[in-house]
Design a protein around this motif. Structure first.
Motif, PDB file in Angstrom:
ATOM      1  N   TRP A   9      -3.581   5.764  16.727  1.00  0.00           N
ATOM      2  CA  TRP A   9      -2.351   6.472  16.117  1.00  0.00           C
ATOM      3  C   TRP A   9      -1.011   5.808  16.955  1.00  0.00           C
ATOM      4  N   PHE A  10      -0.332   5.522  16.034  1.00  0.00           N
ATOM      5  CA  PHE A  10       1.105   4.920  16.585  1.00  0.00           C
ATOM      6  C   PHE A  10       2.020   5.697  16.002  1.00  0.00           C
ATOM      7  N   TRP A  11       3.301   5.690  16.094  1.00  0.00           N
ATOM      8  CA  TRP A  11       4.638   6.284  15.537  1.00  0.00           C
ATOM      9  C   TRP A  11       5.635   5.061  15.566  1.00  0.00           C
ATOM     10  N   ALA A  12       6.233   5.122  14.503  1.00  0.00           N
ATOM     11  CA  ALA A  12       7.292   4.370  14.210  1.00  0.00           C
ATOM     12  C   ALA A  12       8.583   5.018  13.629  1.00  0.00           C
ATOM     13  N   LEU A  49       2.762  -2.164  13.019  1.00  0.00           N
ATOM     14  CA  LEU A  49       3.983  -2.527  12.547  1.00  0.00           C
ATOM     15  C   LEU A  49       3.971  -2.939  11.020  1.00  0.00           C
ATOM     16  N   GLY A  50       3.085  -3.825  10.647  1.00  0.00           N
ATOM     17  CA  GLY A  50       2.872  -4.157   9.257  1.00  0.00           C
ATOM     18  C   GLY A  50       2.781  -3.135   8.144  1.00  0.00           C
ATOM     19  N   LYS A  51       2.048  -1.778   8.746  1.00  0.00           N
ATOM     20  CA  LYS A  51       1.970  -0.686   7.789  1.00  0.00           C
ATOM     21  C   LYS A  51       3.301  -0.192   7.653  1.00  0.00           C
ATOM     22  N   ALA A  52       3.892   0.195   9.153  1.00  0.00           N
ATOM     23  CA  ALA A  52       5.387   0.596   8.977  1.00  0.00           C
ATOM     24  C   ALA A  52       6.334  -0.044   8.000  1.00  0.00           C
ATOM     25  N   GLU A  53       6.204  -1.025   8.072  1.00  0.00           N
ATOM     26  CA  GLU A  53       7.055  -2.083   7.459  1.00  0.00           C
ATOM     27  C   GLU A  53       6.922  -1.776   5.872  1.00  0.00           C
ATOM     28  N   GLY A  80      14.949  -1.718   8.375  1.00  0.00           N
ATOM     29  CA  GLY A  80      14.073  -2.331   9.281  1.00  0.00           C
ATOM     30  C   GLY A  80      13.121  -1.050  10.141  1.00  0.00           C
ATOM     31  N   ILE A  81      12.428  -1.304  11.176  1.00  0.00           N
ATOM     32  CA  ILE A  81      12.043  -0.547  12.122  1.00  0.00           C
ATOM     33  C   ILE A  81      12.857  -0.477  13.431  1.00  0.00           C
ATOM     34  N   ALA A  82      13.226   0.726  13.789  1.00  0.00           N
ATOM     35  CA  ALA A  82      13.855   1.015  14.915  1.00  0.00           C
ATOM     36  C   ALA A  82      13.217   1.004  16.293  1.00  0.00           C
ATOM     37  N   SER A  83      12.052   1.274  16.168  1.00  0.00           N
ATOM     38  CA  SER A  83      11.088   1.516  17.395  1.00  0.00           C
ATOM     39  C   SER A  83       9.769   1.887  16.792  1.00  0.00           C
ATOM     40  N   LEU A  84       8.600   1.394  17.766  1.00  0.00           N
ATOM     41  CA  LEU A  84       7.303   1.452  17.528  1.00  0.00           C
ATOM     42  C   LEU A  84       6.496   1.719  18.753  1.00  0.00           C
ATOM     43  N   GLY A  85       5.577   2.660  18.818  1.00  0.00           N
ATOM     44  CA  GLY A  85       4.869   3.124  20.005  1.00  0.00           C
ATOM     45  C   GLY A  85       3.497   3.696  19.766  1.00  0.00           C
ATOM     46  N   LEU A  86       2.824   3.727  20.720  1.00  0.00           N
ATOM     47  CA  LEU A  86       1.230   4.201  20.650  1.00  0.00           C
ATOM     48  C   LEU A  86       1.402   5.652  21.020  1.00  0.00           C
ATOM     49  N   ILE A  87       0.766   6.451  20.185  1.00  0.00           N
ATOM     50  CA  ILE A  87       0.223   7.947  20.748  1.00  0.00           C
ATOM     51  C   ILE A  87      -0.704   8.146  21.489  1.00  0.00           C
ATOM     52  N   HIS A  88      -0.502   8.448  22.782  1.00  0.00           N
ATOM     53  CA  HIS A  88      -1.689   8.517  23.709  1.00  0.00           C
ATOM     54  C   HIS A  88      -2.532   9.520  23.586  1.00  0.00           C
ATOM     55  N   ASP A  89      -2.369  10.735  23.141  1.00  0.00           N
ATOM     56  CA  ASP A  89      -2.761  11.924  23.194  1.00  0.00           C
ATOM     57  C   ASP A  89      -3.607  12.252  21.900  1.00  0.00           C
ATOM     58  N   PRO A  90      -4.708  12.635  21.897  1.00  0.00           N
ATOM     59  CA  PRO A  90      -5.117  13.318  20.422  1.00  0.00           C
ATOM     60  C   PRO A  90      -4.391  13.995  19.682  1.00  0.00           C
TER      61      PRO A  90
END
Length: 138
Positions: A9-12, A49-53, A80-90
């Motif tokens: 899971w990622f957040w954007a 990132l591709g999915k977010a775009e 555009g996309i301001a920021s993208l990151g990984l969700i570390h927790d379930p």
């Protein structure tokens, strides 16, 4: 049979701008900016990132005159996309999705939280359309 790649899971933060239709390519045009936090299920940062775009672009539209900014016809553009990151927790109650870090005086930090009443009022207002749409669907 090919083994399926693990997904994470990622957040954007997607950024959309509402601008006057006749000034959509003018950098000095007034702009109402929407930043939306979304989550994405992907096997890699590139895929996320591709999915977010793709999601951001699908949110942009020319609403044939029904969208207005300051009373004038407007369009919603994908900025555009301001920021993208990984969700570390379930994903569960209390899962940390993203975080912000800032340095300030304690007096400024004490002003950041909102009252319980303010938080609930805003959340209930936003939640109202969910309840209305759920009721209509039944």
């Amino acid at each position: 049979m090919a083994k399926e790649r693990a997904k994470f899971w990622f957040w954007a933060w997607t950024v959309l701008g509402t601008v006057p239709k006749d000034r959509k390519n003018d950098p000095a045009a007034p702009c109402e900016v929407w930043q939306n936090l979304i989550i994405l299920h992907a096997a890699s940062p590139d895929e996320a990132l591709g999915k977010a775009e793709k999601i951001g672009r699908s949110s942009a539209r020319d609403t044939r005159g029904s969208l207005r900014l300051d009373g004038e016809p407007a369009v919603c553009k994908f900025v555009g996309i301001a920021s993208l990151g990984l969700i570390h927790d379930p994903l569960e109650d209390g899962a940390e999705i993203t975080w912000n870090l800032k340095r300030c005086k304690q007096s400024a930090a004490l002003k950041l939280p909102k009252t319980r009443a303010t938080l609930l009022a805003r959340a209930k207002k936003e939640f109202g359309h969910v309840v209305r749409n759920t009721t209509r669907a039944i």
